[in-house]
Design an enzyme around this catalytic site. Structure first.
Site, PDB file in Angstrom:
ATOM      1  N   CYS A 139       0.695  -1.244  -0.036  1.00 45.53           N
ATOM      2  CA  CYS A 139       0.137  -0.056  -0.034  1.00 45.53           C
ATOM      3  C   CYS A 139       0.895   1.287  -0.030  1.00 45.53           C
ATOM      4  O   CYS A 139       1.364   1.671   1.151  1.00 45.53           O
ATOM      5  CB  CYS A 139      -0.911   0.235   1.301  1.00 45.53           C
ATOM      6  SG  CYS A 139      -1.910   1.482   1.181  1.00 45.53           S
ATOM      7  N   CYS A 142      -0.510   3.867   1.934  1.00 47.04           N
ATOM      8  CA  CYS A 142      -0.253   3.902   3.548  1.00 47.04           C
ATOM      9  C   CYS A 142       0.946   4.249   3.858  1.00 47.04           C
ATOM     10  O   CYS A 142       1.230   5.005   5.125  1.00 47.04           O
ATOM     11  CB  CYS A 142      -0.688   2.263   3.895  1.00 47.04           C
ATOM     12  SG  CYS A 142      -2.371   1.816   3.144  1.00 47.04           S
ATOM     13  N   ASP A 143       1.929   3.884   3.252  1.00 48.98           N
ATOM     14  CA  ASP A 143       3.367   3.641   3.650  1.00 48.98           C
ATOM     15  C   ASP A 143       4.497   4.483   2.933  1.00 48.98           C
ATOM     16  O   ASP A 143       5.639   4.711   3.339  1.00 48.98           O
ATOM     17  CB  ASP A 143       3.963   2.164   3.689  1.00 48.98           C
ATOM     18  CG  ASP A 143       2.934   1.528   4.562  1.00 48.98           C
ATOM     19  OD1 ASP A 143       2.525   1.957   5.733  1.00 48.98           O
ATOM     20  OD2 ASP A 143       2.949   0.236   4.198  1.00 48.98           O
TER      21      ASP A 143
END
Length: 317
Positions: A139, A142-143
């Site tokens: 992701c 997300c990261d």
């Protein structure tokens, strides 16, 4: 199906990520006495995530597993009956919905909330799994933030891979994009391909496959091979993003619930309702677009509210 049904419940929740736990919180507060089965991965995908910085309410960030413990404790405090176990079969033929747990006992439920999530597809490398959460991620949204100003790699050839590569290009110094086929075999739409090709700090490696993600306690480089020339090279990177797709955990509902071609459960727009009355879906099992913890939690809230209204209309609660 076995003739004996071991238990009858008002609201059965299948799955325990942000969607399932949020549904349990709302259902419990509405006196629906929800029973939640956690599934094969209690807490969902966030349990294999490290730092979470984009979930509201955590000013200093939080570890993914810790956040899901908070979700579970809150659902339990509200009165949800949280259990270990995996739903292995369903029978939605009648007005009462039947769900089998661990290939054993059956439960009859007035309402069912499906929040079984989705699983990222992986390349199948040992190093990929060993460094998952330590620079390997499925992701980018997300990261990616954790690798600002650094060089990163991403593997994939579809629209999602292109979107994430462009997203990463705004954060990372260089994005090394690994594509298994040539330009003609790229699955992404032309507009997304053009966007990637026209982004100066995205470098594309055509006809290439990943051999190994290198690093002990964190990602330090990635080894790739050009399948046309046979040439191997090692690219220094701080992160390795896998964007080859997700698989919704919906197999046991096939033949009962409407799905798209990829297996995502289809819900009536503006609701969590499926084609089966009294069965609702929330989270990543029905969301292939956003796939964020906060959107999953929101859809879990929707599912509980929809289930409550359904039960109220039936005079059950």
């Amino acid at each position: 199906m076995a003739n004996e049904v071991a238990e009858k419940v008002h609201c059965l929740i299948i799955g325990s990520g942000p969607a399932g736990y949020t549904a349990a919180i709302y259902a419990a507060r509405a006196n629906m006495k929800p029973v939640l089965y956690q599934g094969i991965q209690p807490g969902g995908q966030l349990t294999i995530t490290t730092e979470v910085e984009n979930y509201p309410g955590y000013a200093d960030g939080v570890q993914g597993p810790e956040m899901m413990v908070h979700f579970e404790k809150q659902a339990a405090r509200m009165g949800a009956d949280i259990r270990f176990g995996l739903a292995t079969n369903v029978d939605f033929a009648g007005p009462v919905h039947k769900v089998q747990i661990d290939e054993g006992k059956w439960i009859e439920a007035d309402t069912v909330i499906v929040s079984t999530g989705a699983s990222a597809k992986w390349l199948g490398l040992e190093s990929e799994q060993r460094l998952n959460g330590y620079g390997v991620s499925a992701c980018a949204v997300c990261d990616g933030f954790f690798f600002r100003g650094k060089e990163v790699a991403i593997v994939g050839a579809g629209d999602t891979a292109c979107e994430e590569a462009v997203y990463l290009s705004k954060l990372a110094s260089t994005v090394h994009m690994i594509v298994r086929k040539g330009q003609d075999g790229m699955k992404a739409s032309k507009i997304m391909q053009d966007r990637v090709k026209n982004t100066a700090n995205i470098k594309i490696y055509w006809h290439s496959e990943t051999l190994e993600v290198v690093g002990e306690n964190k990602v330090t480089s990635v080894k790739i091979k050009n399948n046309e020339t046979g040439q191997e090279q090692e690219i220094p990177v701080s992160a390795f993003f896998v964007a080859i797709g997700h698989q919704p955990n919906s197999d046991i509902f096939k033949g009962w619930l409407d799905m798209d071609e990829a297996g995502y459960i289809q819900t009536i727009p503006g609701s969590s309702k499926t084609n089966v009355e009294g069965v609702f879906a929330a989270g990543d099992v029905q969301d292939k677009i956003y796939r964020q913890a906060v959107t999953a939690a929101g859809s879990g809230c929707m599912a509980a509210l929809d289930a409550e209204r359904y039960l109220s209309a039936k005079g059950v609660v």
